[in-house]
Design a protein around this motif. Structure first.
Motif, PDB file in Angstrom:
ATOM      1  N   LYS A   3      29.784  40.293  48.126  1.00 32.26           N
ATOM      2  CA  LYS A   3      29.525  38.957  48.646  1.00 32.26           C
ATOM      3  C   LYS A   3      30.693  38.482  49.504  1.00 32.26           C
ATOM      4  O   LYS A   3      30.505  37.889  50.580  1.00 32.26           O
ATOM      5  CB  LYS A   3      29.281  37.977  47.498  1.00 32.26           C
ATOM      6  CG  LYS A   3      28.969  36.556  47.973  1.00 32.26           C
ATOM      7  CD  LYS A   3      28.674  35.627  46.809  1.00 32.26           C
ATOM      8  CE  LYS A   3      28.393  34.220  47.323  1.00 32.26           C
ATOM      9  NZ  LYS A   3      28.059  33.279  46.213  1.00 32.26           N
ATOM     10  N   ALA A   4      31.914  38.733  49.041  1.00 32.76           N
ATOM     11  CA  ALA A   4      33.091  38.337  49.806  1.00 32.76           C
ATOM     12  C   ALA A   4      33.125  39.037  51.161  1.00 32.76           C
ATOM     13  O   ALA A   4      33.470  38.431  52.185  1.00 32.76           O
ATOM     14  CB  ALA A   4      34.361  38.654  49.014  1.00 32.76           C
TER      15      ALA A   4
ATOM     16  N   ASP B 280      23.415  36.673  45.157  1.00 33.53           N
ATOM     17  CA  ASP B 280      23.460  35.464  44.323  1.00 33.53           C
ATOM     18  C   ASP B 280      22.491  35.571  43.145  1.00 33.53           C
ATOM     19  O   ASP B 280      22.792  35.113  42.036  1.00 33.53           O
ATOM     20  CB  ASP B 280      23.133  34.221  45.162  1.00 33.53           C
ATOM     21  CG  ASP B 280      24.288  33.807  46.053  1.00 33.53           C
ATOM     22  OD1 ASP B 280      25.437  34.185  45.753  1.00 33.53           O
ATOM     23  OD2 ASP B 280      24.039  33.114  47.064  1.00 33.53           O
TER      24      ASP B 280
ATOM     25  N   LYS C 190      32.606  42.679  39.509  1.00 35.95           N
ATOM     26  CA  LYS C 190      33.536  42.738  40.642  1.00 35.95           C
ATOM     27  C   LYS C 190      32.847  43.331  41.868  1.00 35.95           C
ATOM     28  O   LYS C 190      33.110  42.929  43.000  1.00 35.95           O
ATOM     29  CB  LYS C 190      34.757  43.573  40.271  1.00 35.95           C
ATOM     30  CG  LYS C 190      35.655  42.947  39.226  1.00 35.95           C
ATOM     31  CD  LYS C 190      36.834  43.852  38.915  1.00 35.95           C
ATOM     32  CE  LYS C 190      37.707  43.264  37.812  1.00 35.95           C
ATOM     33  NZ  LYS C 190      38.847  44.167  37.462  1.00 35.95           N
TER      34      LYS C 190
ATOM     35  N   MET D 161      23.777  38.074  40.622  1.00 35.14           N
ATOM     36  CA  MET D 161      24.877  37.513  39.839  1.00 35.14           C
ATOM     37  C   MET D 161      24.420  36.465  38.829  1.00 35.14           C
ATOM     38  O   MET D 161      25.227  35.959  38.059  1.00 35.14           O
ATOM     39  CB  MET D 161      25.953  36.943  40.772  1.00 35.14           C
ATOM     40  CG  MET D 161      26.785  38.042  41.421  1.00 35.14           C
ATOM     41  SD  MET D 161      28.246  37.432  42.301  1.00 35.14           S
ATOM     42  CE  MET D 161      27.489  36.724  43.747  1.00 35.14           C
TER      43      MET D 161
ATOM     44  N   TYR E 124      29.661  43.072  42.751  1.00 34.99           N
ATOM     45  CA  TYR E 124      28.813  42.064  43.384  1.00 34.99           C
ATOM     46  C   TYR E 124      29.668  41.005  44.095  1.00 34.99           C
ATOM     47  O   TYR E 124      29.364  40.599  45.217  1.00 34.99           O
ATOM     48  CB  TYR E 124      27.925  41.378  42.349  1.00 34.99           C
ATOM     49  CG  TYR E 124      26.951  42.280  41.621  1.00 34.99           C
ATOM     50  CD1 TYR E 124      26.781  43.625  41.994  1.00 34.99           C
ATOM     51  CD2 TYR E 124      26.187  41.808  40.560  1.00 34.99           C
ATOM     52  CE1 TYR E 124      25.887  44.442  41.326  1.00 34.99           C
ATOM     53  CE2 TYR E 124      25.286  42.624  39.890  1.00 34.99           C
ATOM     54  CZ  TYR E 124      25.164  43.950  40.269  1.00 34.99           C
ATOM     55  OH  TYR E 124      24.272  44.757  39.605  1.00 34.99           O
ATOM     56  N   LYS E 125      30.714  40.573  43.425  1.00 32.33           N
ATOM     57  CA  LYS E 125      31.575  39.537  44.004  1.00 32.33           C
ATOM     58  C   LYS E 125      32.242  40.022  45.289  1.00 32.33           C
ATOM     59  O   LYS E 125      32.304  39.289  46.288  1.00 32.33           O
ATOM     60  CB  LYS E 125      32.650  39.116  42.984  1.00 32.33           C
ATOM     61  CG  LYS E 125      32.115  38.287  41.824  1.00 32.33           C
ATOM     62  CD  LYS E 125      33.245  37.914  40.870  1.00 32.33           C
ATOM     63  CE  LYS E 125      32.731  37.070  39.713  1.00 32.33           C
ATOM     64  NZ  LYS E 125      33.813  36.702  38.771  1.00 32.33           N
TER      65      LYS E 125
ATOM     66  N   ILE F 135      37.554  34.642  46.800  1.00 28.71           N
ATOM     67  CA  ILE F 135      36.956  35.611  45.871  1.00 28.71           C
ATOM     68  C   ILE F 135      37.872  36.807  45.685  1.00 28.71           C
ATOM     69  O   ILE F 135      38.128  37.254  44.551  1.00 28.71           O
ATOM     70  CB  ILE F 135      35.574  36.069  46.388  1.00 28.71           C
ATOM     71  CG1 ILE F 135      34.584  34.900  46.357  1.00 28.71           C
ATOM     72  CG2 ILE F 135      35.044  37.228  45.547  1.00 28.71           C
ATOM     73  CD1 ILE F 135      33.243  35.212  46.995  1.00 28.71           C
TER      74      ILE F 135
END
Length: 505
Positions: free
Chosen positions: A194-195, A178, A188, A181, A190-191, A210
């Motif tokens: 996280k997903a 978080d 993508k 980001m 990082y996202k 996500i």
């Protein structure tokens, strides 16, 4: 040939898709170079106005028109890159910034925008390389320190996330992601990390959202496809999950995580199906062993493990191992507090063990979740038995069976009364005296009920016999004591044994 005409517009009333610039009908390649340059500049000026008004979509159209007229002007690409950035379209912005630099290698604004895009997309190595170039091109540019600080903070947080992720500490990984980001807003990598963390933490809907947002613009992103398959796997949709991983491995044959999870999914499904078959066939121990093996495959798969625990509890229930079944149901409910089947199974185990208080507690939860007639009936029966269990066992107090005759009850009553009468414990400690007094009164309560055919019948049916003049308080005890002295311990010797006891109250 006339130059491009510019329509006068009302910015507050103009819609995004309104035509801002109206070129002459004859505007084509026949325009002189000077006229083309003037027309392009007009588009750029209107674009700048719209940009300042934060009308970025309109500004984008204007800069695109300018580029179409004069495609070799670096500033137009730089301006459009700024628009794309404000619209969150960093990939397009990066392309424009790169193109601007091919047209003008000393265009520092374009290089700064490229660095900002690198950071937004989470590309730390390229951001560092471009910062080095900027330092060589424009060493006094204040953006160097600012963007260096941003990229280093992002890199540090991503490093923390990566270490936590490697140790399966997904909550800590999300904490760092978080923060990474905050700078890498469009990354993508990082996202999707996280997903994946969210999927491992059973936050499946958020993880899927996500993944789907990335697949909307990058339909064959293998990591996004993997996250979606992982969500299906953790949701115990094994057929869909295995199909998903098969498709992914065709797209990316070397995707290690997909291979590993695909293998687990197939093994879990096979073990669960095998255990179910053994249970249906009445092979309880074999079913128990198979479910136990399945529970060792993936401790993180909460949904399937809760079902496996319930299945194993069902086997244990059938085998009469109620305490072990309760333990499995409790573990299943820790993983999924709303797992109705596990709650029903545990309540039935409590029922079989005569633990009616716990049974009622579970049955009340069950009725709140699923108030069927069957569940309500079970609750009422459990409540009745709980109430019955809280009543003293008068047969046990007197030491007789439920089939005892009235004579049996009288004899037992006399014997127990003699044992516990306070006069026989005058030399005992105070605590022992109190205990014997309590037992003495209980004998009176028991006799007061079991010697009365009506009360005894009501007691045997589980009805409340705590009526006026009945058992339980001073009245029951006094009734018994009076009867004892008058019938069995008459001081005159005419009504009983002639043994004298001090009246005790």
């Amino acid at each position: 040939m006339a130059a491009v005409q510019i329509e006068t517009i009302d910015l507050e009333n103009t819609k995004d898709d309104d035509v801002v610039l109206i070129p002459n009908e004859n505007e084509d390649d026949s325009l002189t170079e000077k006229a083309r340059e003037l027309a392009a500049e007009k588009h750029k000026e209107v674009g700048n106005t719209q940009y300042k008004l934060k009308q970025y979509s309109k500004a984008l159209k204007c800069y695109t028109e300018a580029i179409n007229i004069c495609p070799a002007v670096a500033a137009y690409y730089g301006n459009r890159a700024a628009c794309y950035m404000m619209l969150g379209m960093y990939t397009y912005a990066l392309d424009d910034a790169k193109h601007a630099l091919t047209l003008d290698p000393k265009f520092s604004k374009a290089l700064i925008r490229q660095i900002k895009c690198n950071i937004a997309l989470g590309d730390v190595p390229t951001a560092h390389a471009n910062l080095k170039t900027l330092a060589e091109l424009d060493p006094d540019n204040p953006a160097i320190a600012q963007e260096t600080k941003a990229v280093e903070a992002m890199a540090k947080n991503f490093d923390g996330a990566s270490k936590a992720f490697s140790g399966n500490d997904y909550r800590t990984a999300m904490f760092y992601l978080d923060r990474a980001m905050d700078q890498g807003v469009a990354s993508k990598i990082y996202k999707l990390m996280k997903a994946e963390c969210m999927a491992h933490l059973n936050r499946l809907q958020e993880a899927q959202e996500i993944a789907n947002s990335i697949l909307a613009t990058d339909k064959q992103n293998p990591d996004a496809v993997f996250v979606r398959g992982l969500c299906l796997y953790y949701d115990d949709k094994m057929d869909l999950a295995t199909n998903h991983f098969q498709l992914l491995l065709k797209l990316a044959p070397d995707h290690a995580k997909a291979k590993e999870t695909y293998k687990r999914a197939k093994l879990l499904k096979a073990k669960k199906d095998e255990g179910n078959e053994k249970f249906v066939a009445g092979k309880n121990q074999e079913a128990f062993d198979i479910y136990t093996e399945a529970l060792k495959i993936d401790a993180r798969n909460i949904n399937i493990n809760s079902k496996l625990l319930h299945n194993r509890a069902t086997v244990l229930f059938r085998m009469g191992k109620y305490n072990e079944a309760i333990a499995d149901c409790t573990l299943a409910l820790e993983k999924d507090p709303n797992y109705l089947k596990a709650l029903i199974r545990r309540s039935k185990c409590f029922y079989e063990l005569g633990q009616y208080k716990e049974c009622v507690q579970d049955a009340e939860k069950i009725c709140k979740m699923d108030s069927t007639r069957e569940n309500r009936s079970f609750l009422e029966e459990a409540k009745r038995l709980l109430k019955r269990s809280e009543v003293k066992d008068y047969y046990k107090i007197l030491g007789v069976t439920k089939n005892a005759t009235s004579d049996d009850i009288k004899k037992a009553y006399r014997k127990r009364a003699l044992v516990h009468h306070p006069d026989r414990h005058t030399n005992a400690t105070q605590a022992q005296k109190l205990e014997q007094e309590k037992l003495f009164k209980e004998v009176g309560e028991a006799y007061g009920v079991l010697s009365d055919p009506t009360k005894r019948s009501r007691y045997d049916r589980g009805e409340d016999v705590m009526d006026e003049g009945g058992m339980g308080g001073h009245a029951g005890a006094n009734l018994f004591e009076q009867h004892m002295f008058q019938t069995y311990f008459d001081p005159t010797g005419r009504g009983g044994s002639g043994v004298r006891f001090q009246y005790y109250q």
